[in-house]
Enzyme design. Sequence first.
Site, PDB file in Angstrom:
ATOM      1  N   ALA A   1       0.838  -1.203   0.000  1.00 27.45           N
ATOM      2  CA  ALA A   1       0.000   0.000   0.000  1.00 27.45           C
ATOM      3  C   ALA A   1       0.874   1.255   0.000  1.00 27.45           C
ATOM      4  O   ALA A   1       0.617   2.203  -0.744  1.00 27.45           O
ATOM      5  CB  ALA A   1      -0.939  -0.004   1.192  1.00 27.45           C
ATOM      6  N   GLU A   2       1.887   1.289   0.872  1.00 23.93           N
ATOM      7  CA  GLU A   2       2.821   2.424   0.887  1.00 23.93           C
ATOM      8  C   GLU A   2       4.239   1.976   1.167  1.00 23.93           C
ATOM      9  O   GLU A   2       4.468   0.994   1.886  1.00 23.93           O
ATOM     10  CB  GLU A   2       2.425   3.470   1.941  1.00 23.93           C
ATOM     11  CG  GLU A   2       1.547   4.584   1.425  1.00 23.93           C
ATOM     12  CD  GLU A   2       0.078   4.260   1.586  1.00 23.93           C
ATOM     13  OE1 GLU A   2      -0.752   5.028   1.074  1.00 23.93           O
ATOM     14  OE2 GLU A   2      -0.240   3.244   2.226  1.00 23.93           O
ATOM     15  N   THR A   3       5.167   2.725   0.592  1.00 25.82           N
ATOM     16  CA  THR A   3       6.575   2.662   0.952  1.00 25.82           C
ATOM     17  C   THR A   3       6.969   4.023   1.502  1.00 25.82           C
ATOM     18  O   THR A   3       6.710   5.054   0.865  1.00 25.82           O
ATOM     19  CB  THR A   3       7.452   2.301  -0.255  1.00 25.82           C
ATOM     20  OG1 THR A   3       7.106   0.992  -0.716  1.00 25.82           O
ATOM     21  CG2 THR A   3       8.931   2.326   0.115  1.00 25.82           C
TER      22      THR A   3
ATOM     23  N   HIS B   1       0.063   4.541   8.670  1.00 27.16           N
ATOM     24  CA  HIS B   1       0.681   3.250   9.010  1.00 27.16           C
ATOM     25  C   HIS B   1       2.146   3.195   8.573  1.00 27.16           C
ATOM     26  O   HIS B   1       2.989   2.610   9.261  1.00 27.16           O
ATOM     27  CB  HIS B   1      -0.128   2.085   8.425  1.00 27.16           C
ATOM     28  CG  HIS B   1       0.177   1.737   7.008  1.00 27.16           C
ATOM     29  ND1 HIS B   1      -0.352   2.434   5.941  1.00 27.16           N
ATOM     30  CD2 HIS B   1       0.956   0.767   6.479  1.00 27.16           C
ATOM     31  CE1 HIS B   1       0.094   1.896   4.822  1.00 27.16           C
ATOM     32  NE2 HIS B   1       0.885   0.891   5.117  1.00 27.16           N
TER      33      HIS B   1
END
Length: 262
Positions: free
Chosen positions: A46-48, A74
Site C-alpha cells: 500500500a505504501e513505501t 501506518h
Amino acid sequence: MKKIQLYQIDAFTDKVFGGNPAAVCVLDAWLPNETMQQIAAENNLAETAFVVPKGEEYELTWFTPTVEVDLCGHATLAAAHALFTYYGHSSEEIRFHSRKSGLLTVTRNNDALTLDFPVDVLEPAETPEALVTALCKAPQETYKGKTDYLLVYTSQADVEGFDPDIALINTVPARGIIVTAPGNEVDFVSRFFCPQVGIPEDPVTGSAHTSLTPYWSERIGKKVMTARQLSKRQGALQCEIAGDRVKITGKAVTYLKGEIEV
C-alpha cells in the site's frame, strides 16, 4: 548501483500477518521521485516510506505503487518502528518533517507508538450516487474532508458486509472512501477503499483516523476512543482528539529486513 536497506513492517498490530504492511527505506539523501516511485511499485505494498536523516530529525515521504501521497499513518508508524529498532534513535520521540503535511511526531511508550497528526476538517456533503450504487446502501450521513469522503452507517454489520464495486468507486473524485459505524466491542469501526491511489482496500489507515476521530469524538462525547479497521488483516488503534491534532496509537512488528539494489 546503490544499496538501500529495506524493512517491511506490519503496523497497527502486535503480530505478523496482521495490520497493514509498509516498506521503509532509510536513505542518505533523496533519490529522484521517479526512482522512489519505481521502488514503491516494485514493493507492491500500500505504501513505501522514504526517510532521510537531518541531524536528530528526519524528512519523510510516502509512495503507493502509483503515486506520492500527502499523508500516511501506518507507514509513518512503520518508519518510526524501524528507526527505534534498527537505528538506535535515542529519545522517546521522533520528529518527521513530511514533504506534504508538515511536522509529524511519533512517541514511543514501551511497545506502543503514538502518531501526532493534524486533524481533518469535515464538512457535510451530498453522497455521490456512484457510492450508493457501489456500496448498495445509502449512508445515514456523508462528509467530505481534505482528501476523502466519510460515510456513516448504522451498525458494524453494515461495514463488515460491504463488497463494493471498486471500479465504480474509482470514478469518484477523492483519494478514498471511509465507511464507518459504531463498533460492537470498540467505539467505532471502519473500512477504507482507495482505488484512485492504486489500493482497492487499505488494511489499516492511520490518516483516515484524522477524519474518523473528530467525528466520533463529537458524536459520542469521548476524547479517547478505541477503533478497529475491519479489513481481512484487521487493525487495532487508540485515537485521541487533542485540539487541532489527533493522536493515533498502535503497535508494529517487523516481518522482513533486506537490502535492495537500484
